[in-house]
Design a protein around this motif. Sequence first.
Motif, PDB file in Angstrom:
ATOM      1  N   LYS A  24      68.200 -44.196  23.474  1.00  0.00           N
ATOM      2  CA  LYS A  24      67.301 -43.334  24.256  1.00  0.00           C
ATOM      3  C   LYS A  24      65.936 -43.971  24.394  1.00  0.00           C
ATOM      4  O   LYS A  24      65.335 -44.392  23.414  1.00  0.00           O
ATOM      5  CB  LYS A  24      67.178 -41.977  23.553  1.00  0.00           C
ATOM      6  N   LEU A  28      66.088 -39.610  30.487  1.00  0.00           N
ATOM      7  CA  LEU A  28      67.438 -39.946  30.960  1.00  0.00           C
ATOM      8  C   LEU A  28      68.472 -39.805  29.847  1.00  0.00           C
ATOM      9  O   LEU A  28      69.549 -39.231  30.038  1.00  0.00           O
ATOM     10  CB  LEU A  28      67.455 -41.375  31.536  1.00  0.00           C
ATOM     11  N   ASP A  30      68.383 -37.949  27.168  1.00  0.00           N
ATOM     12  CA  ASP A  30      68.608 -36.536  26.859  1.00  0.00           C
ATOM     13  C   ASP A  30      69.514 -35.891  27.903  1.00  0.00           C
ATOM     14  O   ASP A  30      70.364 -35.075  27.582  1.00  0.00           O
ATOM     15  CB  ASP A  30      67.284 -35.770  26.863  1.00  0.00           C
ATOM     16  N   TRP A 269      67.886 -29.242  20.000  1.00  0.00           N
ATOM     17  CA  TRP A 269      66.471 -28.840  19.900  1.00  0.00           C
ATOM     18  C   TRP A 269      66.412 -27.353  19.555  1.00  0.00           C
ATOM     19  O   TRP A 269      66.288 -26.505  20.424  1.00  0.00           O
ATOM     20  CB  TRP A 269      65.735 -29.107  21.214  1.00  0.00           C
ATOM     21  N   ARG A 317      55.714 -41.362  26.504  1.00  0.00           N
ATOM     22  CA  ARG A 317      55.563 -42.784  26.816  1.00  0.00           C
ATOM     23  C   ARG A 317      54.157 -42.920  27.388  1.00  0.00           C
ATOM     24  O   ARG A 317      53.745 -42.118  28.232  1.00  0.00           O
ATOM     25  CB  ARG A 317      56.571 -43.213  27.881  1.00  0.00           C
ATOM     26  N   GLN A 321      51.842 -42.945  34.812  1.00  0.00           N
ATOM     27  CA  GLN A 321      52.429 -41.688  35.287  1.00  0.00           C
ATOM     28  C   GLN A 321      52.015 -40.484  34.428  1.00  0.00           C
ATOM     29  O   GLN A 321      51.870 -39.367  34.918  1.00  0.00           O
ATOM     30  CB  GLN A 321      53.957 -41.832  35.265  1.00  0.00           C
ATOM     31  N   GLY A 345      53.151 -41.722  20.601  1.00  0.00           N
ATOM     32  CA  GLY A 345      53.467 -42.375  21.873  1.00  0.00           C
ATOM     33  C   GLY A 345      53.545 -43.870  21.707  1.00  0.00           C
ATOM     34  O   GLY A 345      53.019 -44.434  20.748  1.00  0.00           O
ATOM     35  N   TYR A 375      57.863 -45.106  18.547  1.00  0.00           N
ATOM     36  CA  TYR A 375      58.897 -44.149  18.923  1.00  0.00           C
ATOM     37  C   TYR A 375      59.532 -43.648  17.643  1.00  0.00           C
ATOM     38  O   TYR A 375      59.994 -44.440  16.824  1.00  0.00           O
ATOM     39  CB  TYR A 375      59.948 -44.818  19.829  1.00  0.00           C
ATOM     40  N   ASP A 376      59.538 -42.345  17.432  1.00  0.00           N
ATOM     41  CA  ASP A 376      60.081 -41.812  16.183  1.00  0.00           C
ATOM     42  C   ASP A 376      60.555 -40.374  16.416  1.00  0.00           C
ATOM     43  O   ASP A 376      59.751 -39.446  16.479  1.00  0.00           O
ATOM     44  CB  ASP A 376      58.973 -41.853  15.121  1.00  0.00           C
ATOM     45  N   GLU A 377      61.879 -40.219  16.564  1.00  0.00           N
ATOM     46  CA  GLU A 377      62.385 -38.890  16.914  1.00  0.00           C
ATOM     47  C   GLU A 377      62.124 -37.859  15.818  1.00  0.00           C
ATOM     48  O   GLU A 377      61.758 -36.720  16.092  1.00  0.00           O
ATOM     49  CB  GLU A 377      63.886 -38.942  17.233  1.00  0.00           C
ATOM     50  N   SER A 380      58.734 -36.740  15.984  1.00  0.00           N
ATOM     51  CA  SER A 380      58.520 -35.910  17.180  1.00  0.00           C
ATOM     52  C   SER A 380      58.906 -34.465  16.881  1.00  0.00           C
ATOM     53  O   SER A 380      58.223 -33.526  17.274  1.00  0.00           O
ATOM     54  CB  SER A 380      59.293 -36.460  18.385  1.00  0.00           C
ATOM     55  N   TYR A 384      56.479 -31.235  17.364  1.00  0.00           N
ATOM     56  CA  TYR A 384      56.798 -30.059  18.190  1.00  0.00           C
ATOM     57  C   TYR A 384      56.656 -28.781  17.353  1.00  0.00           C
ATOM     58  O   TYR A 384      56.137 -27.769  17.810  1.00  0.00           O
ATOM     59  CB  TYR A 384      58.230 -30.144  18.736  1.00  0.00           C
ATOM     60  N   GLY A 400      60.315 -33.747  33.338  1.00  0.00           N
ATOM     61  CA  GLY A 400      59.610 -33.530  32.084  1.00  0.00           C
ATOM     62  C   GLY A 400      60.478 -32.676  31.181  1.00  0.00           C
ATOM     63  O   GLY A 400      60.984 -31.621  31.593  1.00  0.00           O
ATOM     64  N   LEU A 401      60.697 -33.167  29.987  1.00  0.00           N
ATOM     65  CA  LEU A 401      61.468 -32.378  29.016  1.00  0.00           C
ATOM     66  C   LEU A 401      60.559 -31.869  27.910  1.00  0.00           C
ATOM     67  O   LEU A 401      60.837 -30.855  27.281  1.00  0.00           O
ATOM     68  CB  LEU A 401      62.560 -33.253  28.390  1.00  0.00           C
ATOM     69  N   THR A 402      59.448 -32.590  27.698  1.00  0.00           N
ATOM     70  CA  THR A 402      58.647 -32.257  26.510  1.00  0.00           C
ATOM     71  C   THR A 402      58.044 -30.850  26.605  1.00  0.00           C
ATOM     72  O   THR A 402      57.887 -30.186  25.594  1.00  0.00           O
ATOM     73  CB  THR A 402      57.546 -33.308  26.246  1.00  0.00           C
ATOM     74  N   ILE A 405      60.891 -28.614  25.391  1.00  0.00           N
ATOM     75  CA  ILE A 405      61.123 -28.739  23.938  1.00  0.00           C
ATOM     76  C   ILE A 405      59.955 -28.077  23.194  1.00  0.00           C
ATOM     77  O   ILE A 405      60.151 -27.324  22.234  1.00  0.00           O
ATOM     78  CB  ILE A 405      61.268 -30.214  23.519  1.00  0.00           C
TER      79      ILE A 405
HETATM   80  P1  ADP Z   1      60.187 -39.541  30.353  1.00  0.00           P
HETATM   81  O1  ADP Z   1      61.668 -39.551  30.621  1.00  0.00           O
HETATM   82  O2  ADP Z   1      59.349 -39.827  31.563  1.00  0.00           O
HETATM   83  O3  ADP Z   1      59.796 -40.407  29.205  1.00  0.00           O
HETATM   84  P2  ADP Z   1      60.567 -36.752  29.573  1.00  0.00           P
HETATM   85  O4  ADP Z   1      59.587 -35.682  29.276  1.00  0.00           O
HETATM   86  O5  ADP Z   1      61.590 -36.468  30.614  1.00  0.00           O
HETATM   87  O6  ADP Z   1      59.738 -38.065  29.917  1.00  0.00           O
HETATM   88  O7  ADP Z   1      61.378 -37.128  28.245  1.00  0.00           O
HETATM   89  C1  ADP Z   1      60.758 -37.659  27.134  1.00  0.00           C
HETATM   90  C2  ADP Z   1      61.705 -37.587  25.949  1.00  0.00           C
HETATM   91  O8  ADP Z   1      61.398 -38.686  25.078  1.00  0.00           O
HETATM   92  C3  ADP Z   1      61.516 -36.338  25.122  1.00  0.00           C
HETATM   93  O9  ADP Z   1      62.737 -36.030  24.471  1.00  0.00           O
HETATM   94  C4  ADP Z   1      60.471 -36.767  24.078  1.00  0.00           C
HETATM   95  O10 ADP Z   1      60.544 -35.994  22.898  1.00  0.00           O
HETATM   96  C5  ADP Z   1      60.870 -38.194  23.832  1.00  0.00           C
HETATM   97  N1  ADP Z   1      59.760 -39.100  23.446  1.00  0.00           N
HETATM   98  C6  ADP Z   1      58.797 -39.642  24.237  1.00  0.00           C
HETATM   99  N2  ADP Z   1      58.002 -40.455  23.523  1.00  0.00           N
HETATM  100  C7  ADP Z   1      58.454 -40.426  22.254  1.00  0.00           C
HETATM  101  C8  ADP Z   1      58.042 -41.056  21.022  1.00  0.00           C
HETATM  102  N3  ADP Z   1      57.008 -41.899  20.985  1.00  0.00           N
HETATM  103  N4  ADP Z   1      58.755 -40.798  19.908  1.00  0.00           N
HETATM  104  C9  ADP Z   1      59.808 -39.937  19.941  1.00  0.00           C
HETATM  105  N5  ADP Z   1      60.249 -39.325  21.057  1.00  0.00           N
HETATM  106  C10 ADP Z   1      59.583 -39.552  22.191  1.00  0.00           C
END
Ligand code: ADP
Length: 508
Positions: A24, A28, A30, A269, A317, A321, A345, A375-377, A380, A384, A400-402, A405
């Motif tokens: 991931k 996309l 997700d 989530w 990210r 954008q 980020g 990047y660290d799920e 994250s 949240y 946008g998913l954030t 979530i």
């Molecule tokens: P995009 O696809 O443009 O990056 P979205 O909002 O559609 O934006 O999806 C972003 C996804 O990536 C979310 O699930 C968010 O939690 C995750 N994400 C973005 N940056 C990080 C990060 N630095 N560490 C962990 N998860 C991240």
Amino acid sequence: LISSEPSPGLQIIHIAAEMAPVAKVGGLGDVVTGLGKALQKRGHLVEIILPKYDCMQYDRICDLRALDETLHSYFDGKLFQTKVWTGIVEGLPVYFIEPHHPNRFFWRGQYYGEQDDFKRFSFFSRAALELILQAGKKPDIIHCHDWQTAFVAPLFWDLYAPKGLNSARICFTCHNFEYQGTAPASELASCGLDVHQLNRPDRMQDNSAHDRVNPIKGAIVFSNIVTTVSPTYAQEVQTAEGGRGLHSTLNFYSNKFLGIINGIDTESWNPATDMFLKVQYSANDLQGKEENKDSMRRLLGLSSADDRTPLVGCITRLVPQKGVHLIRHAIYWTLEMGGQFVLLGSSPVPHIQREFEDIANQFQNHEHIRLILKYDETLSRHIYAASDMFIIPSIFEPCGLTQMIAMRYGSVPIVRKTGGLNDSVFDVDDDTIPDQYRNGFTFMTADEQGLDGALERAFNLYKTDNQSWQQLVQKVMNIDFSWESSASQYVELYTRTVTRARASASHT
Ligand code: ADP
């Protein structure tokens, strides 16, 4: 090779470059998993084809094994042995493609950003179709995503439908029109496509550079269904300002183009079951959210002297954008207004990464600000859960998913009204919107004043009316962001195109 079991529903194969949680980069990943699971739950047979990246999260794949038979996939005039692996990810059957090509396409330690991405993914697109053909699969729908697998559409009609793989209809989803993957036209030949046939204005030729081909344009022209990820973004990309050069193509094909808002995987989530959190919680029991806030502050070394200090989260990210200058501004504004800010980020753009590293260093031991540039799920999820507010000042945002979530975890979104944010966040003070839909703070103009106004209103409510704030938190947590309704829309589209295809086949 494995052949599919008969299924009463549709047979749907997604071909994609990402899939959460194993590979991931952004939304996309997700979507492929979330939509895939929702379709599977409705009784459809769903399979996914992914590259076998060296840097995947292998611990999240069950029963990974190599198939005995190898594929032979065409590239640059030769056949290359390609090993296929199978495994289960989040309950979905996945095929992983491992090309034995001397360029070691998916052994790069990263998913994207390589010089030869066009080659890597055009190889993958062809190998995926080769797998479907050689395995004797008869999918109803082949669903490809973004420019990396956009090649599937022309490859299917030019090369694979004539080889007998003609049961399928092609659905293409563009998750972001900023990334089009254009390349010199000659590069198209590597995967076996006919450059002279395709480098034409009505086919794959880029609308602004006539010696280049545009995979996204090719997928728009050659797919039966074209979608993007929210209704507002679908409108925006059909205008000259928003279409990144593709608005005329999208307008021409508007009868097969639709915006369907993404859902989120509400099983994955879910603050009530999220095992990564310090404490699980729900809308009816917000005490746990407080505890997560407290533990996050301790974890990051932020002051926890006052639990009524609002905590603003941002997970993104760091690319233009996302409104990076506004994110930077929000950090300083929050500090000035007596709040705390946590940013998670990372940036593929070196000067942006450096700029945020400087800010991170400036606040290294600060008691109210923390920037974590990776990047660290797991982290994250903590953010949240811990944050009171969540900021998304995007310049444009396909879906946008954030924001979804964040709301699921009780963090109130503060967003710019664009794309999918406009379809999912409605201002608490907007009288033109029925009260039950109002769920956050929005602003229109992409400047500091716009952002300040929305932040100020959010801080005001938080600080002056705790009861209303708590009600708002409960309200946003109870909104249904599942894939239910969007998956139905996809099924309807799939079914319509399949039915139409069958009807016209029976007339010939
Ligand atoms: P995009 O696809 O443009 O990056 P979205 O909002 O559609 O934006 O999806 C972003 C996804 O990536 C979310 O699930 C968010 O939690 C995750 N994400 C973005 N940056 C990080 C990060 N630095 N560490 C962990 N998860 C991240």
